[in-house]
Design an enzyme around this catalytic site. Structure first.
Site, mmCIF file in Angstrom:
data_model
loop_
_atom_site.group_PDB
_atom_site.id
_atom_site.type_symbol
_atom_site.label_atom_id
_atom_site.label_comp_id
_atom_site.label_asym_id
_atom_site.label_seq_id
_atom_site.Cartn_x
_atom_site.Cartn_y
_atom_site.Cartn_z
ATOM 1 N N LYS A 147 35.254 54.510 34.117
ATOM 2 C CA LYS A 147 36.741 54.619 34.096
ATOM 3 C C LYS A 147 37.004 54.884 32.713
ATOM 4 O O LYS A 147 37.933 55.519 32.421
ATOM 5 C CB LYS A 147 37.347 53.263 34.418
ATOM 6 C CG LYS A 147 37.472 53.136 35.985
ATOM 7 C CD LYS A 147 37.734 51.777 36.439
ATOM 8 C CE LYS A 147 37.594 51.824 37.725
ATOM 9 N NZ LYS A 147 37.885 50.463 38.578
ATOM 10 N N GLN A 179 38.639 44.233 36.355
ATOM 11 C CA GLN A 179 37.756 44.960 37.258
ATOM 12 C C GLN A 179 37.314 43.585 38.227
ATOM 13 O O GLN A 179 36.796 42.831 37.732
ATOM 14 C CB GLN A 179 36.538 45.238 36.837
ATOM 15 C CG GLN A 179 35.353 46.033 37.361
ATOM 16 C CD GLN A 179 35.842 47.318 38.064
ATOM 17 O OE1 GLN A 179 36.550 48.131 37.420
ATOM 18 N NE2 GLN A 179 35.410 47.366 39.417
ATOM 19 N N ASP A 194 46.453 49.139 38.885
ATOM 20 C CA ASP A 194 45.530 49.222 40.003
ATOM 21 C C ASP A 194 46.615 48.810 41.274
ATOM 22 O O ASP A 194 46.139 48.929 42.438
ATOM 23 C CB ASP A 194 44.550 48.168 40.034
ATOM 24 C CG ASP A 194 43.378 48.557 39.877
ATOM 25 O OD1 ASP A 194 43.105 49.853 40.236
ATOM 26 O OD2 ASP A 194 42.452 47.558 39.479
#
Ligand code: NDP
Length: 284
Positions: free
Chosen positions: A53, A97, A120
């Protein structure tokens, strides 16, 4: 034999668009778009995802801020960091994460992220917006958003199709079912308690497998000509495998995504797209 949908190529096109939009943002606002990536613990798969990422951010002209906790920290330390990132004007998107170590309450951490910086799309406000079919620009869960783009890339309409989603997680199954519904598919969601799974999957024009079990979807479970999207990422000593038995199913499917090279690259591309769109819509 089915056509293999090239997630890498599609994600490269999305990233090109993101790069152009990020440059436009910099010209307009005099600063780069910024994404903060928070990793807690030493999960090896998470380390790979975070590294990928960050690399993708750099390639698209997005500034990344990386924070790694070793996993021994208290939840309050992670929450404090989230509060600081919420207040930081350089940060347009925040990504934590998952999974988090067991002693940290995932829900509490995700709830702390400002919905306007929720790259997200996991915050209840953004998940709720998706459910209501409202404006969730820049904050739609990345994997489901990528799945819709992969399906659309085939040129086959989603409207009126029968879609079956296997898996009902909050990060994949449920949001992708909502997006398919928004695109006018008739949607069935299956899970571990579903009876006669094969009878249901065989009705699918669009089949999304998000289970986390290697090759659980076999050729006899697939309707001829279906579009099959394999979300699964199952690692064992011999490699990375999807939920779909690719070799068998590709003979039956009309379109199919490979693992790797299908949904995975699109998830990252959509994270970047979410971050840039979120930056424009924050208006700071
Ligand atoms: P979860 O474990 O959260 O959810 C799995 C779902 O599958 C559950 O709803 C479960 O049902 C269902 N399930 C389990 N066994 C069966 C079965 N035998 N028949 C039917 N349904 C079953 O997983 P995630 O949604 O987080 O992830 C799914 C997979 O996708 C994983 O391999 C993950 O690594 C991968 N993934 C890939 C991403 C990418 O970018 N490529 C991103 C995110 C995930 P129940 O609810 O009843 O327990």
């Amino acid at each position: 034999m089915g056509i293999v949908i090239d997630g890498k190529a599609l994600s490269a096109r999305v990233k090109d668009e993101v790069k152009a939009r990020a440059a436009e943002f910099e010209r307009e606002r005099g600063r780069k778009v910024g994404l903060a990536v928070v990793k807690v613990g030493d999960d090896p798969a998470s380390a790979i995802y975070v590294r990928n990422k960050i690399r993708a951010c750099e390639a698209c002209g997005i500034l990344s801020f990386s924070y790694c906790f070793d996993g021994g920290e208290k939840q309050s330390a992670v929450i404090e960091l989230i509060d600081a990132l919420n207040a930081d004007k350089r940060v347009d998107g925040i990504l934590v994460q998952l999974p988090l170590p067991k002693h940290i309450d995932e829900k509490a951490v995700l709830a702390r992220i400002s919905p306007a910086k929720d790259a997200d799309g996991f915050h209840t406000v953004n998940a709720g917006n998706l459910f209501l079919g409202g404006d969730a620009t820049g904050h739609i869960a990345c994997t489901p958003r990528g799945i819709i783009e992969l399906i659309k890339s085939t040129g086959e309409p989603i409207c009126g199709k029968r879609a079956v989603v296997v898996g009902r997680s909050n990060i994949v199954g449920k949001p992708v079912a909502m997006l398919l519904l928004q695109n006018d598919a008739t949607v069935t969601v299956c899970h571990s308690r579903t009876k006669d799974l094969k009878e249901i999957t065989r009705t699918a024009d669009i089949l999304v497998a998000a289970v986390g079990k290697k090759h659980i979807i076999t050729a006899d479970m697939v309707k001829r000509g279906a579009t099959v999207i394999d979300v699964g990422m199952n690692r064992d000593d011999s490699g990375l495998y999807g939920d779909v038995d690719f070799d068998g199913v590709k003979e039956i499917a009309g379109y199919i995504t490979p693992v790797p090279g299908g949904v995975g690259p699109m998830t990252i591309a959509m994270l970047l797209a979410n971050t840039v769109e979120g930056a424009f819509s924050r208006n700071e």
